[in-house]
Design an enzyme around this catalytic site. Structure first.
Site, short mmCIF file in Angstrom:
data_model
loop_
_atom_site.label_atom_id
_atom_site.label_comp_id
_atom_site.label_asym_id
_atom_site.label_seq_id
_atom_site.Cartn_x
_atom_site.Cartn_y
_atom_site.Cartn_z
N ARG A 60 -9.06 -0.16 2.60
CA ARG A 60 -7.75 -0.64 3.08
C ARG A 60 -7.56 -2.13 2.77
O ARG A 60 -6.45 -2.62 2.62
CB ARG A 60 -7.58 -0.36 4.58
CG ARG A 60 -6.26 -0.89 5.16
CD ARG A 60 -5.83 -0.20 6.44
NE ARG A 60 -6.87 -0.06 7.42
CZ ARG A 60 -7.37 -1.07 8.17
NH1 ARG A 60 -6.89 -2.28 8.05
NH2 ARG A 60 -8.33 -0.84 9.05
N TYR A 113 19.05 1.28 -0.58
CA TYR A 113 18.36 2.58 -0.46
C TYR A 113 18.40 3.06 1.00
O TYR A 113 18.14 2.28 1.92
CB TYR A 113 16.92 2.42 -0.95
CG TYR A 113 16.17 3.72 -0.98
CD1 TYR A 113 16.40 4.66 -1.98
CD2 TYR A 113 15.24 4.02 0.01
CE1 TYR A 113 15.73 5.85 -2.00
CE2 TYR A 113 14.55 5.22 -0.01
CZ TYR A 113 14.81 6.14 -1.01
OH TYR A 113 14.13 7.33 -1.02
N ASP A 185 14.67 -5.50 -4.96
CA ASP A 185 14.16 -4.16 -5.24
C ASP A 185 14.49 -3.87 -6.70
O ASP A 185 15.65 -3.70 -7.07
CB ASP A 185 14.83 -3.15 -4.29
CG ASP A 185 14.29 -1.72 -4.48
OD1 ASP A 185 13.85 -1.38 -5.58
OD2 ASP A 185 14.34 -0.94 -3.49
N LYS A 210 9.01 5.94 -9.06
CA LYS A 210 10.05 6.12 -10.08
C LYS A 210 9.53 5.71 -11.46
O LYS A 210 8.58 6.29 -11.93
CB LYS A 210 11.29 5.35 -9.65
CG LYS A 210 11.65 5.48 -8.14
CD LYS A 210 12.02 6.90 -7.74
CE LYS A 210 12.08 7.10 -6.22
NZ LYS A 210 12.87 6.16 -5.46
C1 LIG Z 1 12.93 5.72 -4.07
C2 LIG Z 1 13.37 4.35 -3.71
C3 LIG Z 1 12.81 3.64 -2.63
C4 LIG Z 1 11.79 4.27 -1.70
O1 LIG Z 1 10.61 4.56 -2.35
P1 LIG Z 1 9.58 5.73 -1.92
O2 LIG Z 1 8.54 5.64 -2.97
O3 LIG Z 1 10.36 7.02 -1.93
O4 LIG Z 1 9.10 5.40 -0.56
C5 LIG Z 1 13.23 2.35 -2.41
N1 LIG Z 1 14.17 1.76 -3.19
C6 LIG Z 1 14.74 2.42 -4.22
C7 LIG Z 1 15.77 1.73 -5.04
C8 LIG Z 1 14.37 3.73 -4.52
O5 LIG Z 1 14.95 4.37 -5.54
#
Ligand SMILES: *Cc1c(COP(=O)(O)O)cnc(C)c1O
Length: 397
Positions: A60, A113, A185, A210
């Protein structure tokens, strides 16, 4: 290589964080599937805890497989430090926990998001954190939202669902003038197309689920910064709250990361062709894609974005029913949420992700009834086009 030579994106993605001779010549970093690390003596254990000697203690707190991934993503983002997390949301919640105190204000886009919004409204509000929602791509509105100061400005660019783009350099100037940190983000573009730290952002985060992983088989996230103090704060919160990544998960993401530039280039080429093919077609009211000259985000290419990316939205004539028919007719494209994988994904927010949001609520968030979101993948363009053509014929006649 000559002095001062900076390696290109493919080279960085393939080699950063990996030194085969660190681990008996292993070209792929070994998966250190261990929860804990033995100390040779009580002295060594104490020295590691006191940070007087380098070395691992407990997964961790740190793990060599995770470190390799962190080094690679930091290099791609042009940052000094990275912290991999169990999910994109673990990165977002770590960010909020690290910097928001009772009474503090955070400014975020209304279209941020879903879970990034929900935890502010339902959870952080319980600790007295105040949230102001604003369209961050509208500079005048952003300036008003930052009046009176804020602790954090958190921007998503391009944003869901209409791919509005926020000028990161301007947002950084405005945030800093208001006494706020800027976090971005960067999930929708990846560091191959946008590096927010270069434009003044303090922290960049990703859902590595992603594009960074890119194969629709792992959930993960990451936080990147060049500021040692911010990194130390994030690391303290992450390792104590426990949203850390597992070594096997980290290894999978690292494997996917090596082909990031190739995947993005390929998918982006497809996306541009798809957008151009959709424009003006019968049954298509509009197409939102920063690669099209009439999209407001287009002006940020190449100043902030090396390219328009692989995501687009389009409006189908015929509303929710036409959207449902389109989704039921697709054959190659996969009907699924998420994005950024090698496979093309299609979804219709009004009947899926946002079906239980009221029509007004959807309207406010810019989710019109016929809006379809496409995450274009790496298949052959002709196959994507043929599938879209037959599905559109079924949906709008
Ligand atoms: C999918 C997504 C998240 C969240 O991510 P997870 O891996 O599903 O927890 C946050 N911001 C954006 C822009 C996303 O597409």
């Amino acid at each position: 290589m000559e002095k001062g030579h900076e390696s290109g994106p493919n080279t960085t993605a393939i080699h950063a964080g990996l030194d085969p001779f660190r681990y008996q010549g292993a070209v792929s970093v070994p998966i250190f599937q261990t929860s804990t690390f033995a100390f040779r003596s009580s002295h060594e254990g104490a020295a590691r805890f006191a940070k007087q000697e380098p070395g691992y203690i407990y997964t961790r707190l740190g793990n060599p497989t995770v470190d390799a991934l962190q080094e690679a993503v930091a290099a791609l983002e042009g940052g000094r430090f990275a912290l991999a997390t169990a999910s994109g949301m673990a990165a977002v919640s770590t960010l909020y926990f690290a910097f928001l105190d009772p009474g503090d204000r955070i400014v975020v886009p209304g279209a941020v998001y879903g879970s990034s919004r929900v935890i502010l409204e339902k959870e952080f509000s319980r600790y007295g954190v105040r949230t102001t929602f604003v369209d961050t791509s509208d500079e005048a509105a952003l300036a008003r939202a930052l009046e009176g100061g804020a602790k954090l400005l958190f921007v998503e660019t391009p944003a869901n669902p209409t791919l509005q783009c926020t000028d990161i350099e301007r947002a950084a100037e405005m945030a800093h003038a208001a006494g706020a940190l800027l976090a971005v983000d960067n999930t929708f573009l990846s560091p191959h197309l946008q590096r927010p730290l270069r434009h003044g952002a303090d922290i960049v985060l990703h859902s590595m689920t992603k594009f960074l992983n890119g194969h629709a088989d792992v959930v993960a996230g990451i936080l990147v910064t060049s500021d040692e103090k911010l990194h130390a704060r994030l690391q303290f919160v992450l390792t104590n709250l426990g949203g850390t990544i597992d070594p096997h998960q980290a290894w999978l993401v690292h494997r996917g990361l090596k082909t990031l530039p190739m995947r993005i280039e390929r998918a982006q080429e497809n996306a541009l062709k798809v957008a151009e093919w959709l424009v003006g077609r019968r049954g298509i009211e509009w197409v939102a894609y920063p690669g099209l000259p009439d999209h407001p985000g287009h002006r940020l290419i190449p100043r902030q974005m090396a390219g328009p990316g692989c995501l687009m939205a389009f409006e189908l004539a015929g509303g929710i029913e036409a959207g449902r028919r389109l989704l039921d007719a697709v054959k190659l494209m996969t009907l699924a949420v998420s994005l950024g994988g090698v496979e093309t994904l299609i979804q219709h927010p009004a009947s899926m992700t946002h079906a239980n949001v009221s029509a007004e609520g959807r309207h406010e968030a810019g989710i019109t009834d016929g809006l379809v979101r496409l995450s274009v993948g790496c298949e052959d363009f002709e196959d994507i086009r043929a599938d879209l053509e037959q599905a559109l014929a079924a949906a709008v006649g």
